[in-house]
Scaffold this motif. Sequence first.
Motif, PDB file in Angstrom:
ATOM      1  N   GLN A 124       0.837  -1.211   0.000  1.00 42.00           N
ATOM      2  CA  GLN A 124       0.000   0.000   0.000  1.00 42.00           C
ATOM      3  C   GLN A 124       0.870   1.258   0.000  1.00 42.00           C
ATOM      4  OE1 GLN A 124      -2.717  -0.068   3.290  1.00 42.00           O
ATOM      5  NE2 GLN A 124      -4.436  -0.416   1.896  1.00 42.00           N
ATOM      6  N   PRO A 143      -7.918  11.397  -3.186  1.00 42.82           N
ATOM      7  CA  PRO A 143      -8.815  10.241  -3.201  1.00 42.82           C
ATOM      8  C   PRO A 143      -8.073   8.912  -3.035  1.00 42.82           C
ATOM      9  CG  PRO A 143      -9.412  11.771  -4.933  1.00 42.82           C
ATOM     10  CD  PRO A 143      -8.161  12.298  -4.320  1.00 42.82           C
ATOM     11  N   GLN A 144      -6.842   8.846  -3.546  1.00 42.12           N
ATOM     12  CA  GLN A 144      -6.096   7.601  -3.441  1.00 42.12           C
ATOM     13  C   GLN A 144      -5.700   7.317  -1.991  1.00 42.12           C
ATOM     14  OE1 GLN A 144      -4.318   8.016  -6.921  1.00 42.12           O
ATOM     15  NE2 GLN A 144      -3.957   5.863  -7.334  1.00 42.12           N
ATOM     16  N   GLN A 147      -8.726   6.145  -0.238  1.00 39.05           N
ATOM     17  CA  GLN A 147      -9.021   4.733  -0.510  1.00 39.05           C
ATOM     18  C   GLN A 147      -8.097   3.815   0.270  1.00 39.05           C
ATOM     19  OE1 GLN A 147      -8.806   3.875  -4.660  1.00 39.05           O
ATOM     20  NE2 GLN A 147     -10.827   4.771  -5.035  1.00 39.05           N
ATOM     21  N   ALA A 150      -9.145   3.767   3.804  1.00 41.92           N
ATOM     22  CA  ALA A 150     -10.416   3.074   3.963  1.00 41.92           C
ATOM     23  C   ALA A 150     -10.216   1.569   3.825  1.00 41.92           C
ATOM     24  CB  ALA A 150     -11.402   3.585   2.917  1.00 41.92           C
ATOM     25  N   ARG A 151      -9.362   1.159   2.877  1.00 39.64           N
ATOM     26  CA  ARG A 151      -9.125  -0.270   2.686  1.00 39.64           C
ATOM     27  C   ARG A 151      -8.452  -0.862   3.906  1.00 39.64           C
ATOM     28  NH1 ARG A 151      -6.911  -0.142  -2.477  1.00 39.64           N
ATOM     29  NH2 ARG A 151      -4.869  -0.527  -1.561  1.00 39.64           N
ATOM     30  N   GLN A 154     -11.491  -0.264   6.955  1.00 38.21           N
ATOM     31  CA  GLN A 154     -12.938  -0.313   6.783  1.00 38.21           C
ATOM     32  C   GLN A 154     -13.624   0.912   7.378  1.00 38.21           C
ATOM     33  OE1 GLN A 154     -12.351  -4.170   7.692  1.00 38.21           O
ATOM     34  NE2 GLN A 154     -12.003  -4.051   5.502  1.00 38.21           N
ATOM     35  N   GLU A 156     -14.900   4.961   7.297  1.00 37.49           N
ATOM     36  CA  GLU A 156     -15.253   5.987   6.323  1.00 37.49           C
ATOM     37  C   GLU A 156     -14.299   7.150   6.559  1.00 37.49           C
ATOM     38  OE1 GLU A 156     -18.959   8.620   4.696  1.00 37.49           O
ATOM     39  OE2 GLU A 156     -19.064   7.688   6.668  1.00 37.49           O
ATOM     40  N   GLY A 174     -13.980  13.454   0.434  1.00 39.58           N
ATOM     41  CA  GLY A 174     -14.782  12.513   1.201  1.00 39.58           C
ATOM     42  C   GLY A 174     -15.949  13.227   1.862  1.00 39.58           C
TER      43      GLY A 174
END
Lengths: 523, 233
Positions: A124, A143-144, A147, A150-151, A154, A156, A174
């Motif tokens: 990552q 945004p990356q 993500q 978030a990955r 889990q 938000e 977001g």
Amino acid sequence: MSRPAPATAQRLARGLVAWSLAWAVLLVFDERMELANKALLLVLSSAVAGLWWPAWVALPAGAAAIGAFNYAFVPPRGTFAVDLHHDAVLLATMLAVSWIVALLMARLRRVAAHERDHALRAEQLRELGDALRAADDPADQGPQLLQALARATQAEVTVQLAAGAPGLEARTIGRPPDDEEDAALRLCLADGRALGPGSGRHEAMGALVLPLRGRAGTFGAALLRLPAEPGERGERHAPARAQAQAHLQALCDQMGSALERVQALRHAAAAREAAHAQALRNTLLASISHDHRTPLATILGAAGSLQEQGERLSAAQRRRLADTIVDEATQLARLTENTLQLARLESGAPVLRADWESLEEIVGSVLARTRRRHPGQRFKVHLDKGLPLVRCDAVLIVQLLDNLVDNALRYGADTAAVEISARLQADALVLAVADRGPGVSAGDRERIFTAFERGPAAGGTPGDARRRGVGVGLALCRAIAAAHGGHMTVRPRRQGGSRFELHLPLQLAPPGPDDAAPAGPAP
Amino acid sequence: MTLSVLLVEDDRDLRSTLGAALEVEGYHVACSASLADARARLNHADALPALVLLDLGLPDGDGESLLAELRRRGPVPIIVISARDGEGPTIRLLDAGADDYLAKPFTLGELLARMRVALRHRGTVAPPATTRYRHAALAVDLAGRRVQRAGQEVRLTPTEYRLLARLVRQAGQVVTHRQLLADVWGPEFIGHTHYLRLYMAQLRAKLEADPADPRLLLTEPGVGYRLVEPDPD
């Protein structure tokens, strides 16, 4: 850490299947198997179930299975009593082996999971790093980061980027934060420290807030709305959690350093641009005050004389004044063209109207133009045969060559022909204008390509109107050459004089029509 | 007969200077400071002017609509007066049917020469449609498909001949790259300017005394080519 492993229920089910299969075989082949074989089969199934079952299921399950085995198969069957001594040893060994296997499997699984987490985190970090490096504006990679976070959790996520260098605005990526979250983000941005569960500050908060840190400050903050801790996560102990958080922080810091780098670059670019704009402004002002005033004064003088004294002048005198006005106005027009073109080329990215052009035509049109101004001037032109077409803006190259020729006419010896030549070098087309003037001293060879510099000959003869006002001419030549990816040079000639050369990079011309002769002038 | 010229130019000083100079040359000059004014003047006049001088960069547009309107009404020669920076609009107007152009600043002599050529081509003063061309040593007879240099027959390839003939038909005026490519090779070859470069080099090699210093086939950088004005008969 989420891991790509089967869900708990599925893993339990797989263990159950293993056990059931073993029991089915035991029951079906009861008559045909010896007790020792049956026991081995049971140990095997215990080991297989251990692949999936956590220790706290596998251990009691192993004990229960051996109890059941004792009841069902160990004589006397149908009771928990054990008749023979070696059967008791067998049962005890079975229990020990199945427990050891279960524990080993559980440990192995934990190590594997840890390795997987580790690899996943490294991957990552690498992915985000690559994306940030590839991006012109890392803020676009917000945004990356979102993500990736978030990955990993889990959760938000909301990423807040602080305003920075020119062109970098504050940005929220977001879900917009509510008031409490907004306050947390601002606090984190202000002091550059994490807050929320696991951070040691504001542990009771529902969200974890991490700063995007660079070396010299905080460039944003990420808000992770962590999901309610599921049962399985309760088992995770503090070191694992600290590790996970360190990883999240590493992701955030990667973004932070990228933002810091871009801000530094932007600041530097802005400073450079300001200096450049200032230099350009100075050039333009100098051009107007330095070069434009003299022809204007001459024009005004001649025109005023015609206006005031018209009737008292002879026809020849009037004619001479009119000629002066036309000559000086032409000169002024050229100066203006040069100054404007230089300003256009120097202010940002110039737009070239490039096409496939022939040097022969460019030289020809400059000759035609010069002949109108200097009807008696001699030229020696030599263009190599078979010169390829060159991709350039013809108007600019004509202006460049026109300036070089004009320069040669100003500074060259009056009697000598101006020489124009074009030849092909290894990977460049060279267009040269040579004169027999006083030449350019070694120290001046770089300087004359800067606006408002001239060779000493001009300074030595201030009264010679023909020799003033090169001003931006050679600077423009250099700017035009640079806009085409080429460069200008000046060299002394063996028998006196200078040779100005334009080097243009060579490109592969498109194929001509089928029935055309080879490129260049035919013999 | 006095020829009338419509001068569309928004700069007052240039307008009055040019107007006065053209009056001295014997033209009758009407002036407009904008496209709208020019259009109104054209609508109210009984006849079209003999020639229009159209400045680019007027306050109300680049003149393409005026050009289209004039072209609908008759074969009026139109000379575009353009600033030197930015050939884009000039080329657009030439491609759309303007006869010639003149870049600012220009001398009166250059303007009068362009006007003379334009008037001859549109048939206002002399027989139209040039089929014979003669300048210095070069003689071209389009009807007989003959090209001579100093009395000697010159052999041209069919493409070279078509290119030369296209320039002869508009001798003295600029012909844009686009027009030449479309008329000589076909509309699908617009953009293949390198064809033009190659064929012009071949033509010059056959027709010019010194191809590197052409006196007949002149290049207008960034715009097109011009076959030099023929000798007066």
